[in-house]
Design an enzyme around this catalytic site. Structure first.
Site, PDB file in Angstrom:
ATOM      1  N   GLU A 110      58.021  40.260 -47.143  1.00 58.88           N
ATOM      2  CA  GLU A 110      59.117  39.956 -46.221  1.00 58.88           C
ATOM      3  C   GLU A 110      58.639  39.822 -44.779  1.00 58.88           C
ATOM      4  OE1 GLU A 110      63.107  39.445 -44.877  1.00 58.88           O
ATOM      5  OE2 GLU A 110      62.228  39.351 -46.862  1.00 58.88           O
ATOM      6  N   ASP A 111      57.755  40.723 -44.355  1.00 59.69           N
ATOM      7  CA  ASP A 111      57.440  40.843 -42.930  1.00 59.69           C
ATOM      8  C   ASP A 111      56.038  40.388 -42.540  1.00 59.69           C
ATOM      9  OD1 ASP A 111      59.956  41.892 -42.442  1.00 59.69           O
ATOM     10  OD2 ASP A 111      59.313  43.946 -42.861  1.00 59.69           O
TER      11      ASP A 111
END
Length: 761
Positions: A110-111
């Site tokens: 996600e990051d």
């Protein structure tokens, strides 16, 4: 060892990465704990799993640290500290290597620039699937508009269904985020705390993870209502100061007492948690001073027999508080919790709550589904293991099954929240099967918990061998027998307000929708067949199937239901099947001059046209039927039907002045006739206008006449036009026109009645 050399090299890399990130972290200086190192993590896992894959843990540690690089959290800490803390929480739950590694990597897709393919290649598809499941969950916002919130909760539970370890990592992730919530902006803080209290804390409780649930609740409570939290904590601290030695005194007395009876036990005491105390104060509407069982003690013993022996020792030492004994060993909670609970009047006349359990029970009480050892060899996948060993996971599977039955996301949300929050009551079927229900549940809920078909066909019940209403609230230990009838295929819609469980409500709504759809489909079929008969063209379902695309419907039944609801005209169906069909408008009012308009409407049906007339058998005839709102209609009246889109047919007497409203809409008129089964009499609505002499007892005489002639009064409206007379509008139910006429004749014979007439709505 190779893994040891690899570990040493990776530690050097980790040190370098940390050095790069340090100036960034210094933007918001504050004292903080040292981040856990690789060897700390490996040692934590090895303490409960000697066969841990150290190389896997080391590689995941370095990969996650390098991937997050110089990212920082709102607190100013390096971002990598968060997945480390999540992994640390999960090591306290003694989880397997794959879960710990997935926790370290859970934010990478996600990051960071990491991809699922890369993680699969480096750590295997099992860990890749866990990380991807968590990535999807991170995007969900569970406190929002209800429909959106419900849909996101669906996705959460569906992701958990694939592998329950996703839930464990998500709960640990949420716990660490709640511990650092003070650094989040106020608006987000409110949403996260609400979401935690509404969804994650109850979900942790349902999975049996009480320690985690309590901490999540307290952290949410502190954020959502800081004043109340502070007040409760101050009261608890003051109480602790007053009773400084009480917990130690009770622990020592209890341990010594059990030892004298040859029972080895570990006794630990603690005070209740702030959120638990606050909710009890709100639920019972009492102040802090009125709460008595602030302290709780856990007695851990060697086996089940020792639990019951210890309970006997306690009850013979201190007086028991009546009604406070619960045996969750013989009847465990749905989240696998097992324990004996009792409350006694202990030293200093202080109420004390005690829990007796074995070590295994204590493990499950603290760690819930995480207590089922995921790292055992040869037990299959974690999900398979839980299917065999965990009632809590069985509840989760059952909840997910509801997804396929609920087309409405709000219904699903209602069901899930009810199931998450309610305490339980345990009842039995006549064959001894245990049924767990929320408190305040009734027989309707019980019937649907047994099986949807049992609920739909329930007509009565016996509780502990005695007949009782279906609305009876159930108590612990009740034996319930549900009486069913094959005649009833759908429950009354009013049951929805009786039901407590989301499952029962959803099933009732679903059955009601199906019944209404069937009614509309039946009406639509009759309307279509009537039009085809009048037009002298052939109708067949097979021919209609070929025309479904032109009507934008998926099935013949959908077409018929749409016609019944007024969404599609019967003439549209004819045109779809026969493109050359031309509709002949049948004049009702304002039609052909040579025919009297009202004569066309009221003309008796000719023998050769009976097949085009729709029979009306009353409110329970299988058609969506209602009667004229201001006067009704009764068998014996000449009647006409008016189709109202979305409502069905309204039956009017032919003499009703309300029919003039539909003069310009001939397509809404239906030819109908009475079709009453004389073997099963039913009542129909009618209205009378009565002008009576204003004297004592006049109303009683009028009501007496109606009662003597087996009429049923639904409603009476009274108005005074002059001092001597009162005007009554009486809504009543009668069997037919002959019955109504007899009542009118008897009313006219009364001296107190000046005038009586039927009202035609």
């Amino acid at each position: 060892m190779a893994s040891g050399r690899q570990s040493s090299k990776q530690m050097e890399q980790a040190g370098g990465a940390a050095a790069v990130a340090e100036p960034v972290a210094a933007v918001k200086p504050r004292s903080r704990a040292r981040m856990m190192r690789q060897y700390d993590l490996v040692e934590r896992v090895r303490s409960y799993n000697p066969n841990t894959d150290e190389d896997l843990l080391n590689r995941a540690y370095v990969y996650a640290m390098m991937a997050h690089g110089e990212q920082i959290r709102a607190s100013g800490d390096p971002y990598f500290s968060h997945p480390l803390e999540v992994a640390a929480i999960l090591t306290n739950l003694k989880l397997d290597d794959a879960t710990i590694v997935a926790a370290l990597l859970h934010d990478t897709i996600e990051d960071t620039e990491a991809t699922r393919t890369e993680i699969d290649n480096m750590f295997g598809p099992e860990i890749g699937a866990l990380v991807e499941g968590l990535t999807k969950l991170k995007r969900l916002e569970l406190v929002s508009r209800e429909a959106k919130q419900a849909e996101n909760l669906r996705k959460l539970l569906l992701a958990i269904a694939d592998d329950v370890r996703v839930l464990l990592i998500k709960l640990a992730d949420r716990l660490h985020n709640m511990r650092t919530l003070e650094f989040v902006p106020p608006a987000s803080r409110q949403r996260i705390a609400e979401e935690t209290l509404d969804i994650y804390a109850p979900l942790a409780g349902r999975m049996g993870m009480q320690e985690m649930r309590e901490e999540l609740e307290d952290l949410s409570f502190r954020s959502l209502d800081p004043e109340a939290f502070t007040v409760v904590m101050q009261r608890l601290d003051a109480l602790a100061e007053r009773n400084r030695n009480l917990i130690g005194e009770i622990e020592s007395q209890l341990s010594a007492n059990l030892a004298r009876h040859g029972i080895a036990a570990e006794v630990t005491g603690r005070r209740k948690r702030p959120f638990s105390i606050w909710t009890k104060m709100e639920r019972k509407s009492v102040g802090f001073e009125q709460l008595s069982d602030i302290y709780g003690f856990r007695v851990v013993l060697d086996n089940v027999e020792a639990c019951y022996r210890a309970l006997g020792v306690v009850h013979t030492t201190w007086p028991m508080v009546p009604g406070r004994f619960k045996d969750y060993i013989s009847t465990p909670k749905q989240n696998d919790y097992r324990s004996l609970h009792t409350t006694v009047i202990g030293p200093g006349q202080q109420r004390v709550e005690l829990q007796f359990r074995t070590r295994e029970m204590n493990q499950i009480a603290e760690y819930g589904i995480a207590a089922h050892a995921f790292y055992k060899d040869g037990v299959g996948s974690p999900t398979e293991l839980l299917n065999r060993e965990s009632n809590a996971f069985a509840w989760l599977r059952h909840t997910i099954e509801m997804l396929s039955e609920s087309s409405n996301p709000e219904e699903f949300l209602e069901h899930t929240k009810l199931e998450l929050f309610h305490d339980q009551v345990f009842c039995f079927t006549p064959k001894g099967k245990l049924i767990a229900l929320p408190r305040k549940a009734n027989v309707v809920d019980f019937a649907y918990a047994v099986h949807t078909d049992v609920g739909n066909s329930a007509v009565g019940c016996k509780i502990n061998g005695k007949f009782a209403p279906l609305s009876s609230e159930l108590q612990n230990g009740d034996e319930v027998e549900v009486l069913t009838s094959p005649v009833q295929s759908a429950p009354p819609a009013a049951w929805e307000s009786l039901a407590v469980t989301g499952k029962a409500r959803a099933a009732i709504r679903r059955a009601t929708r199906v019944a209404m759809r069937d009614q509309y489909a039946g009406l639509g079929r009759r309307i279509v067949e009537r039009l085809f008969a009048r037009a002298k063209i052939d109708y067949a379902d097979d021919k209609l199937k070929g025309a479904l695309p032109r009507l934008a419907r998926a099935s013949v039944e959908e077409v018929m239901a749409s016609v019944g609801r007024g969404e599609i005209k019967a003439s549209d169906v004819a045109r779809a099947m026969y493109p050359d069909y031309k509709e002949e408008r049948i004049a009702r009012f304002g039609g052909k001059k040579e025919a009297s308009d009202k004569a066309v409407v009221g003309k008796p049906v000719e023998t050769g046209k009976v097949s085009s007339v729709i029979p009306i058998g009353g409110l329970h005839s299988g058609l969506p039927v209602k009667f004229a709102p201001n006067g009704g209609a009764v068998p014996g009246d000449r009647i006409v039907g008016i189709v109202t889109p979305g409502e069905g047919i309204t039956i009017y007497p032919i003499q009703s002045p309300a029919l003039t409203e539909f003069e310009e809409e001939p397509e809404r008129w239906l030819d109908v006739k009475w079709d009453i089964d004389e073997t099963t009499p039913q009542r129909f609505p009618a209205r009378l206008f009565v002008q009576n002499v204003n004297e004592p007892g006049s109303l009683a005489q009028i009501a007496g006449v109606i009662a003597e002639h087996d009429g049923n009064i639904d409603n009476i409206n009274m108005s005074r036009r002059s001092p001597d007379f009162t005007e009554l509008t009486i809504d009543l139910e009668v069997y037919d026109l002959k019955h109504l006429s007899a009542i009118i004749a008897q009313l006219r014979a009364k001296d107190v009645v000046a005038h009586v007439e039927r009202v035609n709505g």
